[in-house]
Design an enzyme around this catalytic site. Structure first.
Site, PDB file in Angstrom:
ATOM      1  CG  PHE A 120      -2.383  -0.150   0.897  1.00 50.99           C
ATOM      2  CD1 PHE A 120      -2.845  -1.182   0.108  1.00 50.99           C
ATOM      3  CD2 PHE A 120      -3.314   0.770   1.376  1.00 50.99           C
ATOM      4  CE1 PHE A 120      -4.195  -1.311  -0.207  1.00 50.99           C
ATOM      5  CE2 PHE A 120      -4.669   0.655   1.069  1.00 50.99           C
ATOM      6  CZ  PHE A 120      -5.116  -0.384   0.274  1.00 50.99           C
ATOM      7  CD  GLN A 233      -6.005  10.071   2.223  1.00 50.54           C
ATOM      8  OE1 GLN A 233      -6.732   9.127   2.478  1.00 50.54           O
ATOM      9  NE2 GLN A 233      -4.732  10.105   2.533  1.00 50.54           N
ATOM     10  CG  HIS A 235      -8.164   7.443  -2.917  1.00 44.68           C
ATOM     11  ND1 HIS A 235      -7.777   6.888  -4.110  1.00 44.68           N
ATOM     12  CD2 HIS A 235      -7.990   6.475  -1.986  1.00 44.68           C
ATOM     13  CE1 HIS A 235      -7.379   5.641  -3.895  1.00 44.68           C
ATOM     14  NE2 HIS A 235      -7.497   5.363  -2.616  1.00 44.68           N
ATOM     15  CG  LEU A 244     -11.732   4.322  -3.473  1.00 47.45           C
ATOM     16  CD1 LEU A 244     -11.053   5.676  -3.402  1.00 47.45           C
ATOM     17  CD2 LEU A 244     -11.599   3.603  -2.155  1.00 47.45           C
ATOM     18  CD  GLU A 247      -2.848   3.553  -1.326  1.00 35.08           C
ATOM     19  OE1 GLU A 247      -3.431   4.652  -1.227  1.00 35.08           O
ATOM     20  OE2 GLU A 247      -2.008   3.164  -0.514  1.00 35.08           O
ATOM     21  NE  ARG A 278      -4.939   6.197   0.026  1.00 31.91           N
ATOM     22  CZ  ARG A 278      -5.875   5.570   0.699  1.00 31.91           C
ATOM     23  NH1 ARG A 278      -6.649   6.246   1.535  1.00 31.91           N
ATOM     24  NH2 ARG A 278      -6.060   4.286   0.533  1.00 31.91           N
ATOM     25  CG  HIS A 343     -10.685   8.350   0.275  1.00 28.55           C
ATOM     26  ND1 HIS A 343     -11.717   7.525  -0.088  1.00 28.55           N
ATOM     27  CD2 HIS A 343      -9.798   7.574   0.942  1.00 28.55           C
ATOM     28  CE1 HIS A 343     -11.464   6.299   0.340  1.00 28.55           C
ATOM     29  NE2 HIS A 343     -10.314   6.304   0.984  1.00 28.55           N
ATOM     30  NE  ARG A 378      -7.413   7.309   5.589  1.00 30.57           N
ATOM     31  CZ  ARG A 378      -7.712   6.203   4.910  1.00 30.57           C
ATOM     32  NH1 ARG A 378      -7.264   5.027   5.312  1.00 30.57           N
ATOM     33  NH2 ARG A 378      -8.464   6.257   3.836  1.00 30.57           N
TER      34      ARG A 378
END
Ligand SMILES: Cc1cc2nc3c(=O)[nH]c(=O)nc-3n(C[C@H](O)[C@H](O)[C@H](O)COP(=O)(O)OP(=O)(O)OC[C@H]3O[C@@H](n4cnc5c(N)ncnc54)[C@H](O)[C@@H]3O)c2cc1C
Length: 565
Positions: A120, A233, A235, A244, A247, A278, A343, A378
């Site tokens: 990730f 955030q 994304h 979405l 990731e 991100r 996001h 994050r």
């Protein structure tokens, strides 16, 4: 209309997502007779936790350590996360995964039976555990089953309108039952707020329609401090309609390609490529499009074709379905058109590592809280982890508090003030409907507080939000009925979102630096000398928002002044 006092519970939890359910289960794990009630505006398994796709982080491999996870998280946060909180998050991750496994979560496994872990963004190791690309769905159902097994009282399709605090003491909440349209005062000794994120404040968002920041709005109006709300955030990979694309698709090896067929991340994060953090990947995509290297000037491609049908079907089945149904492309054969989408809410109600807020007896966990483990950005997979680690801590804290305290007496005044407010809202016949106000808010937030910010845009945005708050004073509700009055729900949600937007603006404008999700073209550098601190926004006695700052907790990780991937 009236507000009846017909219910009393020792521990009241608002929210039946992973954080709320974890809190409830933990209270019952410690005392099987604990009197817990969970309130949720939707059926528990419709909470946004169920939409989480990619996975949940924990350093569980023999060659990994929570210290590594802690470092990656602090660096990914642009050093703004509190290091004591990140220590708790990462060192308790292994136990949290074991608990979910014991409860029956169906984690994807390797051939030898160990838990599979995928790569990730921003992580130096593969440490994201997952259930294909439906991790949240599986975890939420698993915890809901456990809650049903323990007979936890769950009031679903109940909407909380107010937290009742008198003289600094928590007394209970006011909520209405959507089915019957009746309003209740639920008395309690202690409260856990676990209401999730506020991503719907922005027009383009991956969030469920219910992610309207209710907890932050309720807490702010009740006088609780709200921390770091300027950090939302964005994304990197959403479909054009905002849905979405996890990731995990890049974690499994997906490439980002511009219109010239170039893997452009080599120009922005040569080491991490598509798996940079991100904020960096989202900005890179945005720049590619802005500088004319996007496709149709609108998007770039996420290419999974080289992964092959078998891997896509096994590891990313939902992504394939979503791409087919919502973008009309089969990722086995064609690349997916993507662009950044709002996001995650990094900021929230200010709490410590035991989930305690400033008001005794009120605890908070999950996306609506700011403990702070995400700082300015994050890392993917850390938020599901936060819900289960700090949800459990909130449950334990609330149980302990409920044992040491009694139910407090309350005055009728709090109830009658709320009754008056709701009645005047419902009775109003002249004014403006909520929808245009909401639409203007969504546009304003994306334009002024989106991926690139600057003084002028933010000032304009802040003024517009003030105007919208004034327009809201005359909002009308067409539906005067009692049963399923979703018109009323939408209006109360809008009120919360406008508070969130206002708090975001107040924190963002004076932060004259760029850090994670708060990226300013007029101040492109991170400025540790002046802004290595958390913003705190709190309502004063006159109902005005007041901004102050709080130090970042540093343990053994020295903050850097520049970050490279
Ligand atoms: C599409 C998507 C994919 C994601 N994927 C991942 C991932 O792979 N890994 C990861 O770590 N994170 C992921 N995240 C983030 C993560 O899923 C969330 O941060 C997390 O699940 C939030 O959990 P929660 O328990 O705090 O809130 P939620 O699950 O959002 O639950 C909020 C609860 O509060 C209740 N509620 C809210 N307001 C009220 C009110 N006024 N009255 C009564 N009840 C109320 C709701 O009914 C709901 O039950 C993803 C998020 C999205 C949107």
């Amino acid at each position: 209309m009236q507000i009846s006092e017909s219910k009393t519970h020792d521990i009241i939890i608002i929210g039946a997502g992973l954080a709320g359910l974890s809190a409830g289960l933990e209270a019952l794990e410690n005392d099987e007779n604990a009197d817990v009630a969970i309130i949720s505006k939707v059926h528990p398994v419709r909470s946004h936790s169920g939409a989480a796709q990619g996975g949940i982080n924990a350093a569980i491999r023999f060659d990994d350590s929570w210290k590594g996870h802690q470092y990656d998280t602090v660096k990914g946060s642009w050093f703004l996360a509190d290091q004591d909180a990140v220590r708790v998050l990462t060192s308790e991750a292994k136990d949290a995964i074991a608990r979910l496994d014991k409860y029956g979560a169906l984690f994807t496994r390797n051939e030898d039976g160990t838990l599979a872990q995928r790569a990730f963004g921003g992580q130096s190791r593969n440490r994201t555990c997952f259930v294909a690309d439906k991790t949240g769905h599986n975890l939420l159902h698993t915890l809901f089953e456990q809650a049903v097994k323990r007979n936890i009282n769950i009031y679903w399709e109940w909407f909380v309108t107010k937290i009742v605090i008198e003289d600094g003491v928590f007394k209970g909440i006011i909520a209405f039952d959507l089915v019957k349209g009746e309003f209740y005062f639920i008395r309690g000794k202690t409260l856990v707020i676990a209401t999730g994120g506020a991503g719907r404040v922005f027009g383009q968002s991956s969030n469920a329609l219910i992610n309207t920041g209710d907890g932050v709005g309720l807490a702010y109006r009740a006088g609780l401090p709200i921390e770091d709300m300027e950090f939302f955030q964005i994304h990197p990979t959403g479909l054009l309609n905002g849905i979405l694309i996890t990731e995990g698709a890049r974690g499994e090896g997906g490439h980002l390609i511009n219109k010239d067929g170039e893997r452009f991340m080599k120009n922005y994060a040569p080491k991490y490529m598509e798996l940079g953090p991100r904020d960096l990947v989202a900005r890179s995509i945005h720049l590619e499009i802005r500088e004319g290297r996007g496709i149709n000037d609108e998007y770039v491609h996420l290419d999974l074709r080289h992964l092959g049908e078998e891997k896509i079907t096994n590891r990313l089945p939902q992504i394939r379905e979503i791409a087919i149904h919502f973008a009309g492309v089969d990722p086995v054969k064609e690349p997916i058109p993507i662009r950044p989408t709002v996001h995650y809410t990094m900021g929230g109600i200010d709490v410590n590592v035991d989930a305690e807020s400033e008001i005794p007896g009120i605890f908070c966990a999950g996306e609506c809280s700011c403990v702070s483990v995400h700082g300015a950005n994050r890392l993917g997979g850390n938020s599901l982890l936060e819900t289960v680690v700090f949800g459990v801590r909130a449950g334990k804290s609330a149980l302990d508090y409920s044992k040491e305290n009694k139910l407090h007496e309350y005055s009728d005044e709090s109830l009658s003030t709320e009754l008056k407010r709701l009645t005047s809202l419902l009775d109003r016949t002249k004014g403006e409907r909520a929808a245009p106000i909401r639409e203007d808010m969504e546009k304003t937030m994306i334009n002024s507080f989106g991926i690139f910010r600057n003084e002028k845009l933010m000032q304009e945005g802040a003024e517009k939000v003030m105007e919208l708050r004034e327009r809201f004073e005359n909002v009308i509700i067409d539906d005067k009925g009692k049963t399923y009055n979703l018109d009323l729900v939408r209006v109360l949600e809008l009120e919360n979102m406008l508070d969130v937007a206002h708090i975001c603006a107040i924190g963002a404008i004076p932060r004259k630096e760029s850090r994670g999700a708060h990226f300013r073209e007029d101040y492109p550098e991170m400025d540790n000398d002046n802004f290595f601190k958390h913003s705190i926004v709190k309502r004063d006695g006159n109902g005005e928002a007041k901004l102050s700052y709080k130090d970042v907790t540093v343990e053994d990780i020295e903050p850097l002044s520049e970050i490279k991937y």
